[in-house]
Design a protein around this motif. Sequence first.
Motif, PDB file in Angstrom:
ATOM      1  N   ILE A 206       5.547  32.331 -20.371  1.00 23.53           N
ATOM      2  CA  ILE A 206       6.296  32.773 -21.548  1.00 23.53           C
ATOM      3  C   ILE A 206       7.288  33.884 -21.209  1.00 23.53           C
ATOM      4  CG2 ILE A 206       4.456  32.117 -23.128  1.00 23.53           C
ATOM      5  CD1 ILE A 206       3.861  35.116 -23.475  1.00 23.53           C
TER       6      ILE A 206
ATOM      7  N   LEU B 127      10.713  32.569 -20.992  1.00 25.69           N
ATOM      8  CA  LEU B 127      11.264  32.267 -22.309  1.00 25.69           C
ATOM      9  C   LEU B 127      11.726  33.544 -23.005  1.00 25.69           C
ATOM     10  CD1 LEU B 127       8.629  29.652 -23.564  1.00 25.69           C
ATOM     11  CD2 LEU B 127      10.818  29.221 -22.433  1.00 25.69           C
TER      12      LEU B 127
ATOM     13  N   ALA C  98      15.014  34.599 -21.483  1.00 32.36           N
ATOM     14  CA  ALA C  98      16.104  33.772 -21.997  1.00 32.36           C
ATOM     15  C   ALA C  98      16.497  34.209 -23.407  1.00 32.36           C
ATOM     16  CB  ALA C  98      15.694  32.302 -21.985  1.00 32.36           C
ATOM     17  N   LYS C  99      15.497  34.490 -24.250  1.00 36.65           N
ATOM     18  CA  LYS C  99      15.794  34.958 -25.606  1.00 36.65           C
ATOM     19  C   LYS C  99      16.423  36.347 -25.561  1.00 36.65           C
ATOM     20  CE  LYS C  99      15.794  34.160 -29.987  1.00 36.65           C
ATOM     21  NZ  LYS C  99      16.535  33.015 -30.552  1.00 36.65           N
TER      22      LYS C  99
ATOM     23  N   VAL D  40       9.417  34.557 -29.388  1.00 36.55           N
ATOM     24  CA  VAL D  40       8.764  33.548 -28.554  1.00 36.55           C
ATOM     25  C   VAL D  40       7.327  33.331 -29.002  1.00 36.55           C
ATOM     26  CG1 VAL D  40       7.936  33.055 -26.221  1.00 36.55           C
ATOM     27  CG2 VAL D  40      10.256  33.912 -26.568  1.00 36.55           C
TER      28      VAL D  40
ATOM     29  N   ASN E 141       7.640  29.785 -30.151  1.00 36.50           N
ATOM     30  CA  ASN E 141       7.701  28.968 -28.932  1.00 36.50           C
ATOM     31  C   ASN E 141       6.547  29.261 -27.979  1.00 36.50           C
ATOM     32  OD1 ASN E 141       8.912  26.967 -27.457  1.00 36.50           O
ATOM     33  ND2 ASN E 141      10.422  28.282 -26.482  1.00 36.50           N
TER      34      ASN E 141
ATOM     35  N   VAL F 203       9.481  27.123 -15.707  1.00 33.60           N
ATOM     36  CA  VAL F 203      10.528  28.134 -15.834  1.00 33.60           C
ATOM     37  C   VAL F 203       9.956  29.493 -15.459  1.00 33.60           C
ATOM     38  CG1 VAL F 203      12.225  29.195 -17.368  1.00 33.60           C
ATOM     39  CG2 VAL F 203      11.587  26.804 -17.681  1.00 33.60           C
TER      40      VAL F 203
ATOM     41  N   THR G  26      13.900  27.848 -11.909  1.00 39.03           N
ATOM     42  CA  THR G  26      12.830  26.867 -12.098  1.00 39.03           C
ATOM     43  C   THR G  26      12.341  26.359 -10.749  1.00 39.03           C
ATOM     44  OG1 THR G  26      14.377  25.009 -12.259  1.00 39.03           O
ATOM     45  CG2 THR G  26      13.756  26.109 -14.310  1.00 39.03           C
TER      46      THR G  26
END
Length: 302
Positions: free
Chosen positions: A141, A144, A147-148, A171, A175, A273, A282
């Motif tokens: 996570i 993620l 990225a956010k 997240v 997500n 990721v 990745t």
Amino acid sequence: MEPHKKKLVIINPSANSGNSQKMVAAVQEILRNESVDYTTTSRPAHAVELASNAADYETVIVIGGDGTVHEVVNGLMTIDSDKRPNLALVPSGSGNDSCRMAGIPLDIAEALTTILTGVPKSFDLGICNGTYFLNSCSVGIDALVVAKTNELKATRKLSGTPLYASALLHVILHNLRSIQVEISIDDGDETNQDILLCAVTNGQTYGSGIAINPSANPTDGKLSVVLVDKVSVTQTLSYLPALAAKKHEKIQAYHAQNFDHLTLRSANGGPLVAQRDGEIFTADEFIFQTIPAGINILVPNA
């Protein structure tokens, strides 16, 4: 002044939504009596190239975020250790966890003084799949969240802890998903695990001061790994106060240990990721190793 006594300043003008550029005048003022060259990055990975050509300098100073520091470190590591310049950090990014790891003051004036009066100290590095990282590399996570974070940095102009906290909450709420992995640590057996996160750290914090691993020591010759078991959204949210208060022993899903080498691979063979010092990538397999005393960073003279 002899070339090898000179300083090189590498500036990323886009770091921290362009705010890092504001530090340049302050650095120029404090270094006005020094022999200094200034150069600016113009594209991704440009700092790697600039730093790899810095063997004639005594010190390389970074004005940029943790991502820029990451690139500079990878450039410096292409230089033979007996010619490798010292690294100096200016806290001019949105997170500045590289500075926290090295004990660099987050106060700009104090950090700039360290460039002139500091002493070199050896710090460990990590390496994952052939690329070095100074502070952290994680799978799950975290990537993620990074990225956010990049999205919110551009769209909401947030920085620091509010930026990371906003990304983390988004997240978790929208997500949150686990990953099926196979992990082996040092000479231990390979185990199959269902986890939210595998965070390999050299420093104690990431995400602008979030203490993911308070037991990490960037000068002990080892890396630390944090594994977080698969838990529900409600459980994850309930753990955040303990994480903020550094009461990690209250988080049942949290497991940490030091290591020399670690292998993590996707249990289903698909790519996962990850992030390295805030840079997304990745892979379906991640091989981590420690590089003891890999780089010298200028720190305050105690």
